[in-house]
Structure formats: C-alpha cells, structure tokens
Design a protein around this motif. Structure first.
Motif, PDB file in Angstrom:
ATOM      1  N   LYS A 267      44.314  49.437  42.778  1.00  0.00           N
ATOM      2  CA  LYS A 267      43.439  50.504  43.273  1.00  0.00           C
ATOM      3  C   LYS A 267      42.862  51.306  42.110  1.00  0.00           C
ATOM      4  O   LYS A 267      41.710  51.752  42.151  1.00  0.00           O
ATOM      5  CB  LYS A 267      44.224  51.428  44.213  1.00  0.00           C
ATOM      6  N   ASN A 269      42.092  50.153  39.205  1.00  0.00           N
ATOM      7  CA  ASN A 269      41.001  49.394  38.612  1.00  0.00           C
ATOM      8  C   ASN A 269      39.744  49.407  39.475  1.00  0.00           C
ATOM      9  O   ASN A 269      38.631  49.296  38.961  1.00  0.00           O
ATOM     10  CB  ASN A 269      41.443  47.957  38.319  1.00  0.00           C
ATOM     11  N   GLN A 270      39.895  49.553  40.770  1.00  0.00           N
ATOM     12  CA  GLN A 270      38.711  49.744  41.616  1.00  0.00           C
ATOM     13  C   GLN A 270      37.993  51.034  41.220  1.00  0.00           C
ATOM     14  O   GLN A 270      36.753  51.073  41.154  1.00  0.00           O
ATOM     15  CB  GLN A 270      39.114  49.791  43.087  1.00  0.00           C
ATOM     16  N   LEU A 273      36.097  50.563  37.973  1.00  0.00           N
ATOM     17  CA  LEU A 273      34.807  49.883  38.146  1.00  0.00           C
ATOM     18  C   LEU A 273      33.719  50.866  38.553  1.00  0.00           C
ATOM     19  O   LEU A 273      32.578  50.785  38.088  1.00  0.00           O
ATOM     20  CB  LEU A 273      34.939  48.765  39.180  1.00  0.00           C
ATOM     21  N   TRP A 292      42.369  43.280  33.897  1.00  0.00           N
ATOM     22  CA  TRP A 292      43.271  43.264  35.052  1.00  0.00           C
ATOM     23  C   TRP A 292      44.635  42.779  34.573  1.00  0.00           C
ATOM     24  O   TRP A 292      44.823  41.604  34.281  1.00  0.00           O
ATOM     25  CB  TRP A 292      42.718  42.358  36.142  1.00  0.00           C
ATOM     26  N   TRP A 332      40.470  38.266  46.458  1.00  0.00           N
ATOM     27  CA  TRP A 332      40.322  39.722  46.361  1.00  0.00           C
ATOM     28  C   TRP A 332      39.624  40.103  45.051  1.00  0.00           C
ATOM     29  O   TRP A 332      38.743  40.963  45.044  1.00  0.00           O
ATOM     30  CB  TRP A 332      41.694  40.385  46.453  1.00  0.00           C
ATOM     31  N   LEU A 333      40.002  39.467  43.946  1.00  0.00           N
ATOM     32  CA  LEU A 333      39.353  39.757  42.666  1.00  0.00           C
ATOM     33  C   LEU A 333      37.875  39.388  42.704  1.00  0.00           C
ATOM     34  O   LEU A 333      37.025  40.110  42.164  1.00  0.00           O
ATOM     35  CB  LEU A 333      40.059  39.003  41.538  1.00  0.00           C
ATOM     36  N   GLU A 335      36.030  39.521  45.278  1.00  0.00           N
ATOM     37  CA  GLU A 335      35.385  40.583  46.067  1.00  0.00           C
ATOM     38  C   GLU A 335      35.069  41.795  45.196  1.00  0.00           C
ATOM     39  O   GLU A 335      34.013  42.427  45.353  1.00  0.00           O
ATOM     40  CB  GLU A 335      36.291  40.990  47.233  1.00  0.00           C
ATOM     41  N   GLN A 336      35.951  42.122  44.258  1.00  0.00           N
ATOM     42  CA  GLN A 336      35.692  43.248  43.356  1.00  0.00           C
ATOM     43  C   GLN A 336      34.523  42.916  42.421  1.00  0.00           C
ATOM     44  O   GLN A 336      33.674  43.760  42.136  1.00  0.00           O
ATOM     45  CB  GLN A 336      36.942  43.590  42.538  1.00  0.00           C
ATOM     46  N   GLY A 339      31.446  43.206  44.378  1.00  0.00           N
ATOM     47  CA  GLY A 339      31.159  44.621  44.642  1.00  0.00           C
ATOM     48  C   GLY A 339      30.418  45.290  43.496  1.00  0.00           C
ATOM     49  O   GLY A 339      29.500  46.090  43.726  1.00  0.00           O
TER      50      GLY A 339
END
Length: 442
Positions: A267, A269-270, A273, A292, A332-333, A335-336, A339
């Motif tokens: 979270k 690292n989100q 970004l 990461w 999931w990565l 998806e980031q 994003g």
C-alpha cells in the motif's frame, strides 16, 4: 581517532537526517527542456525476477501477444505496450544481488562513473548538459532493507521508504497562496519554511562533525546525504524568495498528503506511485524509480486478493503449485503498472500539447529473467509510452523476443531521454554500443 561501528554510524545518520531526508539522488542534474522541445521523463518500475511460464504470452501472432493471466491487465493499455524477452545479460550466473539488471555489467566497472545504474547515468549526462530540475532523480520504495536494490552510484542506493517522507521531500517547497491575498504567500507557510531551513542548517552541522570520525566509504555516503540536504535547501530557498520551487502549469496540482496503512509496503508503494505522478506533473523531477521489495524479499499483504506471503521464499521458491500465488501477485503488480500509465495519460502537458504519457517512458525492469532458476539468461522488460512517444507501438501491443544483450534495452532508455553518448556505461566488452533495434518509433 575514535572509530564508529556500522551500527553507530547508521544510528548517527538516522538521528541527524530522519527518514524524510534519506533520498538517494544528490546530483544537480535534470532537465528543463530546450526551448521549443517537450520535456522527457523516465520512470523505472523495478521488481524481482519472475517465473518465465507465468510472464510469457499465451501466444504471439507476428508481434501481437495474447497476454497470460499474470499480465492480463496490460490488455487495457495494449496500444502503449512493448514486451521484451530472451535478452541475455553479461553475467547470467550472477543472480541475487547482482547489479547487472540496471547497470549492464554485474559487479565490475572501468567506466568514468564507476558502478552506475542507468537512471543515475542519465542524470549524470543531463547534468553535464546543464539541465536541472529541483530533484534530479527520485528513488522511492517501501520494504527494501532486506537486500539490495537495483540502483547504484558507486554504492547501492537506498530509496525513500516512507510515503510521508517522500511527500515532504517532493512537495515541501510548494508555498500555498495567502487566503486573504492570493498574490502573496501565506505567512504561516513562510514560517514553516523558515523553521525547516533552520533544521537543515543544524543537520548539516551535525553531519559535518560526524564525518571526521568515519572511514572513506561512510564519508562518501554522508557526502551523498549532504548533497540531498543542499537540494532540499535550494528548493526551500526558492520558495521563500519567489523562485521556481513550486509546481506550475498543465496538470500540476499537489496531491493530498498520504494516508492509510503505510506499514503495509504494498500500500505504501501505491502512495509512492501517486507521488511520482505528482512530481512529474509539477516538473519537480524527470527521472523517477520505484523498487518493490529487494533482491531477497518482499512482504506481500494484499487481503483484497487473498494473498499474504513473502515473495522470494513463499511465492518463488515455496510450495506454490502452478505458481498460483505468484500469478496473483504478478497480476496485481501489472495492475499498478497500468494504473500509472492511465494517470499519466489523463494529465495534460503544461503547454497543452498532449498528455504526460506522450513524453514519458515507463520501463518495468527486473533483477533476473528466471527467478526460480536464479539466472539472467532471458531478461524481461515491459515498456510503455504515449501516442507519438518514444516507442514503436501497435494497436494490439508488441512482443519482441531478441538475443541481443539486455544492456541494449538500457541504452534505449538513455536514447529516450536524449542521452546518446554511452561511454562509461555498462559492460566495456560489449563493443559498439547502440539501443535495441526496432524499439524506437524513429
């Protein structure tokens, strides 16, 4: 002369600097674009290696990939994507902790900059060209202390781990307007800036005193931190004197202060970004990277996808039949990664001539090509740029398998940033150095 142990050294640095000041770049470098030219940006998205069978497309027609389950989020932005596979490194047996991923040369160097990763090499070259932004390069990443990162400038560089520290570092020079007189600065904000300047003065004095009792390597690291302090000081000074410390134009707006569970590295690292996107939009930096985990571990806690484990021992080398859990993490990565592409695509350039993505190259790089086997025989990349950007793209995406050395992809990152002098970078035995053929649009 009194000696300092490693523990006391780190304790002294921590007490003096605090997490908010431990960012790695330190060089006066990057980039206001030349008149009439759009700015260029580079974002490196760096992770451990993966299992090849998880990452590779299910099929390829010409150069058009059919994405695997792990990479399926790329379908949403496939017109911006180029996937690269098959590229051997200079030192395929180096595996964990090798600097080869972003330096192109394992653990050795005879170049003028020593052991240097591509991001820092670009910064040095842009510095030589007289280009500068408030922060030359921005390295962020939670949970990186368990091993080595991919970033080097003679020594292994440590990203900012705390989103709050990163936010303060990037946006501390932005002075809000006076609510009663928009043409004047807010007195309370000015007072805060002056307090910060005073703190920086004290920190510099403490570090200078500490240096006298340290060895050469520890002195070198403190010199890097001192340079970081000077950069922050310059940004704060610019804000107090009406300089260019704050954001202007285009899609620039200071993001809200980070909130949420910042103890969860995924979270955190989100949030990192989002800070990078804001720093790009406000032209605070042109070179950024996010790490990461480290080469040895990444603690995964993602209850929304039912995944809680450690990447290296649990997902890559653990009891994970069919790599089911690793597929969840990789998806999931991805998806980031998607994003960030979408956010940059939504933000306009300051001159209204397109989006930030049009002038940004995003590069997902890894330390190994085959993590379960611990080899760098087939390095893997996912690159993204905007319409009319650096990459030669196609509506269905592109998948390129090449036997060229992976260093040529790193040289393509240099080329994308306008750096075409490759002397002193990478493996000196590579011979004639040039970007990867067929990757650039022109």
């Amino acid at each position: 002369m009194r000696s300092h142990s490693r523990r006391n050294f780190l304790k002294g640095v921590g007490a003096s600097l605090g997490a908010s000041l431990l960012f790695s770049p330190f060089y006066d470098s990057i980039a206001n674009a030349a008149p009439g030219k759009k700015p260029k940006r580079l974002l490196i998205f760096f992770t451990m290696g993966t299992a090849p069978e998880v990452w590779k497309p299910k099929g390829v027609s010409g150069e058009t990939p059919t994405f695997s389950e792990a990479t399926s989020p790329l379908e949403e932005v496939k017109e911006h994507i180029v996937m690269l596979d098959g590229l051997p490194s200079a030192s395929p047996g180096n595996n964990h902790g090798s600097a080869d991923g972003l330096t192109g040369m394992g653990y050795f160097s005879n170049g003028p900059y020593g052991l240097i990763s591509v991001d820092q090499y670009i910064v040095e070259k842009l510095k030589g060209a007289g280009l500068a932004t408030p922060i030359p390069s921005l390295l962020l990443g939670a949970d990186t202390s368990g091993g080595k990162t991919g970033f080097y400038k003679n020594t292994n560089l440590v990203p900012i781990g705390s989103p709050m520290s990163a936010y303060s570092t990037v946006f501390s020079g932005v002075t809000p307007s006076n609510p009663t007189n928009p043409n004047q600065p807010d007195p309370a904000a000015e007072a805060r800036l002056r307090r910060r300047m005073s703190i920086l003065d004290n920190l510099k004095g403490e570090i200078t005193t500490l240096k006298g009792n340290l060895g050469q390597e520890q002195k070198y690291k403190l010199d890097l931190h001192l340079e970081s302090l000077r950069q922050i000081e310059n940004r704060l000074s610019g804000s107090m004197t009406g300089g260019t410390g704050g954001p202007t134009g285009g899609g620039c707006s200071v993001p809200t202060s980070p909130s949420g569970d910042m103890s969860n590295p995924m979270k955190a690292n989100q949030l990192h970004l989002d800070i990078i996107v804001g720093a790009f939009a406000c032209d605070i930096t042109r070179v950024a990277a996010i790490q990461w985990g480290s080469d040895q571990m990444m603690n995964v806690n993602l209850p929304e996808i039912g995944l809680a484990d450690e990447e290296h021992n649990g997902l890559i080398h653990g009891n994970d039949p069919g790599h089911a859990k690793l597929i969840k993490l990789e998806k999931w990565l991805h998806e980031q990664f998607v994003g960030v592409i979408k956010k940059l695509k939504e933000l306009p350039e300051a001159d209204g001539s397109g989006s930030l993505l049009d002038n940004t190259l995003i590069a997902w790089c890894r330390d190994m090509g085959d993590a379960p086997a611990h080899t760098q025989n087939e390095m893997k990349f996912v690159l993204a740029s905007g319409t009319g950007g650096y990459l030669k793209t196609a509506p269905g995406g592109r998948f390129i398998r090449s036997q060229e050395r992976h260093e040529r992809v790193l040289l393509s990152l240099c080329d994308a940033m306008g750096v075409t002098d490759y002397s002193g970078f990478g493996d000196p035995a590579l011979g004639a150095k040039s970007p990867l053929p067929g990757l650039a649009a022109t």
